[in-house]
Design an enzyme around this catalytic site. Structure first.
Site, PDB file in Angstrom:
ATOM      1  N   ASP A   1       0.839  -1.207   0.000  1.00  0.00           N
ATOM      2  CA  ASP A   1       0.000   0.000   0.000  1.00  0.00           C
ATOM      3  C   ASP A   1       0.871   1.253   0.000  1.00  0.00           C
ATOM      4  O   ASP A   1       1.556   1.542   0.975  1.00  0.00           O
ATOM      5  CB  ASP A   1      -0.888   0.025   1.258  1.00  0.00           C
ATOM      6  CG  ASP A   1      -1.771   1.265   1.307  1.00  0.00           C
ATOM      7  OD1 ASP A   1      -2.854   1.225   0.678  1.00  0.00           O
ATOM      8  OD2 ASP A   1      -1.382   2.275   1.925  1.00  0.00           O
TER       9      ASP A   1
ATOM     10  N   TYR B   1       3.040   9.957  -0.539  1.00  0.00           N
ATOM     11  CA  TYR B   1       4.152   9.392   0.241  1.00  0.00           C
ATOM     12  C   TYR B   1       5.495   9.686  -0.441  1.00  0.00           C
ATOM     13  O   TYR B   1       6.545   9.576   0.191  1.00  0.00           O
ATOM     14  CB  TYR B   1       4.014   7.876   0.455  1.00  0.00           C
ATOM     15  CG  TYR B   1       2.754   7.425   1.176  1.00  0.00           C
ATOM     16  CD1 TYR B   1       1.918   8.341   1.821  1.00  0.00           C
ATOM     17  CD2 TYR B   1       2.398   6.083   1.230  1.00  0.00           C
ATOM     18  CE1 TYR B   1       0.762   7.924   2.471  1.00  0.00           C
ATOM     19  CE2 TYR B   1       1.241   5.656   1.881  1.00  0.00           C
ATOM     20  CZ  TYR B   1       0.428   6.583   2.488  1.00  0.00           C
ATOM     21  OH  TYR B   1      -0.717   6.161   3.119  1.00  0.00           O
TER      22      TYR B   1
ATOM     23  N   LYS C   1      -2.828   5.917  -4.337  1.00  0.00           N
ATOM     24  CA  LYS C   1      -3.946   6.832  -4.037  1.00  0.00           C
ATOM     25  C   LYS C   1      -3.709   8.173  -4.698  1.00  0.00           C
ATOM     26  O   LYS C   1      -2.567   8.646  -4.750  1.00  0.00           O
ATOM     27  CB  LYS C   1      -4.071   7.047  -2.515  1.00  0.00           C
ATOM     28  CG  LYS C   1      -3.937   5.755  -1.702  1.00  0.00           C
ATOM     29  CD  LYS C   1      -4.089   5.958  -0.208  1.00  0.00           C
ATOM     30  CE  LYS C   1      -3.699   4.702   0.566  1.00  0.00           C
ATOM     31  NZ  LYS C   1      -2.290   4.614   0.940  1.00  0.00           N
TER      32      LYS C   1
ATOM     33  N   HIS D   1      -7.708   9.559  -1.845  1.00  0.00           N
ATOM     34  CA  HIS D   1      -7.034   9.529  -0.546  1.00  0.00           C
ATOM     35  C   HIS D   1      -7.870  10.172   0.572  1.00  0.00           C
ATOM     36  O   HIS D   1      -7.934   9.649   1.678  1.00  0.00           O
ATOM     37  CB  HIS D   1      -5.666  10.225  -0.672  1.00  0.00           C
ATOM     38  CG  HIS D   1      -4.640   9.739   0.305  1.00  0.00           C
ATOM     39  ND1 HIS D   1      -3.300   9.652   0.000  1.00  0.00           N
ATOM     40  CD2 HIS D   1      -4.754   9.317   1.589  1.00  0.00           C
ATOM     41  CE1 HIS D   1      -2.646   9.200   1.070  1.00  0.00           C
ATOM     42  NE2 HIS D   1      -3.495   8.989   2.026  1.00  0.00           N
TER      43      HIS D   1
HETATM   44  N1  NAP Z   1      -5.216   6.317   3.707  1.00  0.00           N
HETATM   45  C1  NAP Z   1      -4.646   7.047   4.627  1.00  0.00           C
HETATM   46  O1  NAP Z   1      -5.005   8.217   4.831  1.00  0.00           O
HETATM   47  C2  NAP Z   1      -3.535   6.480   5.436  1.00  0.00           C
HETATM   48  C3  NAP Z   1      -3.059   7.160   6.572  1.00  0.00           C
HETATM   49  C4  NAP Z   1      -2.053   6.568   7.334  1.00  0.00           C
HETATM   50  C5  NAP Z   1      -1.546   5.334   6.951  1.00  0.00           C
HETATM   51  N2  NAP Z   1      -1.998   4.687   5.828  1.00  0.00           N
HETATM   52  C6  NAP Z   1      -1.452   3.375   5.392  1.00  0.00           C
HETATM   53  O2  NAP Z   1      -1.506   2.460   6.480  1.00  0.00           O
HETATM   54  C7  NAP Z   1      -0.213   1.940   6.737  1.00  0.00           C
HETATM   55  C8  NAP Z   1      -0.049   1.586   8.201  1.00  0.00           C
HETATM   56  O3  NAP Z   1      -0.274   2.705   9.035  1.00  0.00           O
HETATM   57  P1  NAP Z   1       0.905   3.504   9.794  1.00  0.00           P
HETATM   58  O4  NAP Z   1       2.172   3.348   9.066  1.00  0.00           O
HETATM   59  O5  NAP Z   1       0.386   4.876   9.997  1.00  0.00           O
HETATM   60  O6  NAP Z   1       0.976   2.857  11.238  1.00  0.00           O
HETATM   61  P2  NAP Z   1       0.973   1.388  11.883  1.00  0.00           P
HETATM   62  O7  NAP Z   1       1.110   0.337  10.852  1.00  0.00           O
HETATM   63  O8  NAP Z   1      -0.170   1.353  12.822  1.00  0.00           O
HETATM   64  O9  NAP Z   1       2.279   1.454  12.803  1.00  0.00           O
HETATM   65  C9  NAP Z   1       3.555   1.571  12.256  1.00  0.00           C
HETATM   66  C10 NAP Z   1       4.530   1.799  13.394  1.00  0.00           C
HETATM   67  O10 NAP Z   1       4.593   0.666  14.242  1.00  0.00           O
HETATM   68  C11 NAP Z   1       5.905   0.096  14.247  1.00  0.00           C
HETATM   69  N3  NAP Z   1       5.715  -1.365  14.190  1.00  0.00           N
HETATM   70  C12 NAP Z   1       5.287  -2.107  13.151  1.00  0.00           C
HETATM   71  N4  NAP Z   1       5.187  -3.407  13.487  1.00  0.00           N
HETATM   72  C13 NAP Z   1       5.546  -3.501  14.781  1.00  0.00           C
HETATM   73  C14 NAP Z   1       5.644  -4.581  15.689  1.00  0.00           C
HETATM   74  N5  NAP Z   1       5.351  -5.835  15.321  1.00  0.00           N
HETATM   75  N6  NAP Z   1       6.062  -4.315  16.955  1.00  0.00           N
HETATM   76  C15 NAP Z   1       6.368  -3.069  17.344  1.00  0.00           C
HETATM   77  N7  NAP Z   1       6.283  -1.985  16.513  1.00  0.00           N
HETATM   78  C16 NAP Z   1       5.875  -2.206  15.239  1.00  0.00           C
HETATM   79  C17 NAP Z   1       6.603   0.664  13.028  1.00  0.00           C
HETATM   80  O11 NAP Z   1       7.991   0.864  13.257  1.00  0.00           O
HETATM   81  P3  NAP Z   1       9.165   0.205  12.330  1.00  0.00           P
HETATM   82  O12 NAP Z   1       8.912   0.548  10.906  1.00  0.00           O
HETATM   83  O13 NAP Z   1      10.381   0.842  12.886  1.00  0.00           O
HETATM   84  O14 NAP Z   1       9.089  -1.278  12.607  1.00  0.00           O
HETATM   85  C18 NAP Z   1       5.930   2.035  12.884  1.00  0.00           C
HETATM   86  O15 NAP Z   1       6.535   2.964  13.765  1.00  0.00           O
HETATM   87  C19 NAP Z   1       0.691   3.066   6.254  1.00  0.00           C
HETATM   88  O16 NAP Z   1       2.030   2.682   6.082  1.00  0.00           O
HETATM   89  C20 NAP Z   1       0.001   3.471   4.969  1.00  0.00           C
HETATM   90  O17 NAP Z   1       0.314   2.546   3.939  1.00  0.00           O
HETATM   91  C21 NAP Z   1      -2.993   5.259   5.077  1.00  0.00           C
END
Ligand code: NAP
Length: 280
Positions: free
Chosen positions: A49, A54, A83, A116
């Site tokens: 994704d 980004y 997106k 988005h």
């Molecule tokens: N559509 C939208 O508006 C929107 C908005 C936000 C996000 N997104 C999408 O959703 C995806 C996920 O959301 P997100 O990146 O915001 O947050 P998330 O997946 O909830 O959390 C990511 C964070 O958690 C850490 N992490 C991941 N796995 C872990 C584990 N097993 N144990 C401990 N820490 C862990 C990562 O650090 P490390 O990388 O250092 O492991 C990073 O700091 C995004 O990457 C993006 O593709 C979409």
């Protein structure tokens, strides 16, 4: 129920989307990103994704090309999402944004293209562009992100095609009960962003206790809870051990009681912007 990390959920147009994918928000172009995407695919992830905003589609594309070759996979084995950003919402501008994303990714189609954010007065025209791309066979599925029920109702009433996916913030502090019910009724697949609440939930005592009971990590408990709710999940990590950990969700099942306990953590709390009140 999902038994394997490549198991899919079927969108209302018949396209199969993996229940688990890798998110790449906030990861800049470069080797860290290329290695993260390649390691995910090598460890069995099939869905990635990204988004134009980004600013990392070139590295995602490079990683995809290298991973296809190294793992002897075909393009159709992967499910790639991007997106259209707010500045490009409009009929012609969204068509052009799609071409720009494809060019950066080095792909000739996307599996899923999303609006988005629901910018008022702009998303309907952008949706017409996504419908055109879909009718022309340029994209396998189209959807939206950060749409509330009223945005979806508006889009459905004015558009020709019902979105196949709505990607929203979703985690145990924001369980989106009404939206989940509505999207299920409508046949729209809900997808969770920030499923781990960007790391903020990992020491929550309720989740820590449930995790200990199953011999799993808190991250694994949350991601499994997503899947058992029928919600697609895309945790982000650039660390190989966590990428592996976040995919080990298919050798256990949360009980109904534990599902309810996790649901009970809801506080309607967001880490990201409110789709009814954002200024970008
Ligand atoms: N559509 C939208 O508006 C929107 C908005 C936000 C996000 N997104 C999408 O959703 C995806 C996920 O959301 P997100 O990146 O915001 O947050 P998330 O997946 O909830 O959390 C990511 C964070 O958690 C850490 N992490 C991941 N796995 C872990 C584990 N097993 N144990 C401990 N820490 C862990 C990562 O650090 P490390 O990388 O250092 O492991 C990073 O700091 C995004 O990457 C993006 O593709 C979409």
């Amino acid at each position: 129920m999902m038994k394997h990390m490549q198991d899919t959920m079927t969108l209302h147009n018949g396209v199969n989307m993996p229940g688990l994918g890798l998110g790449v928000f906030k990861v800049e172009e470069g080797d860290t990103l290329v290695q993260a995407v390649k390691s995910a695919i090598a460890h069995g992830y099939r869905s990635i994704d990204t988004a134009a905003i980004y600013g990392n589609e070139r590295s995602v594309g490079q990683a995809i090309r290298e991973a296809l070759q190294e793992n002897q996979l075909a393009r159709e084995d992967l499910f790639i999402t991007s997106k259209v950003w707010n500045a490009d919402l409009g009929y012609e501008s969204t068509l052009a944004a799609y071409e720009a994303s494809l060019e950066k990714l080095g792909l000739d189609y996307l599996d899923l293209y999303l609006i988005h954010w629901p910018v008022q007065g702009k998303y309907n025209e952008a949706w017409r562009a996504l419908e055109t791309l879909y009718h022309e066979g340029r994209v396998k599925a189209i959807g939206v992100s950060n749409f509330q029920i009223h945005h979806l109702e508006d889009l459905i009433s004015k558009g020709q095609i019902k979105p196949m996916v709505n990607q929203v913030e979703f985690h145990p502090r924001l369980t989106q009960k009404e939206l989940l019910r509505y999207t299920k009724e409508q046949g729209i697949q809900l997808e969770a962003w920030s499923p781990l609440m960007q790391g903020e939930l990992l020491d929550n005592p309720t989740l820590v206790a449930i995790a200990a009971k199953y011999g799993k990590s808190v991250a694994q408990i949350i991601l499994r809870w997503d899947l058992q709710h029928g919600v697609i999940t895309i945790p982000k990590s650039v660390k190989e051990q966590r990428i592996i950990e976040n995919a080990e969700l298919f050798d256990f099942e949360l009980s109904t009681d534990d599902m309810s306990q996790i649901d009970g953590l809801n506080q309607d709390l967001r880490v990201g912007p409110d789709p009814d009140n954002f200024d970008f």
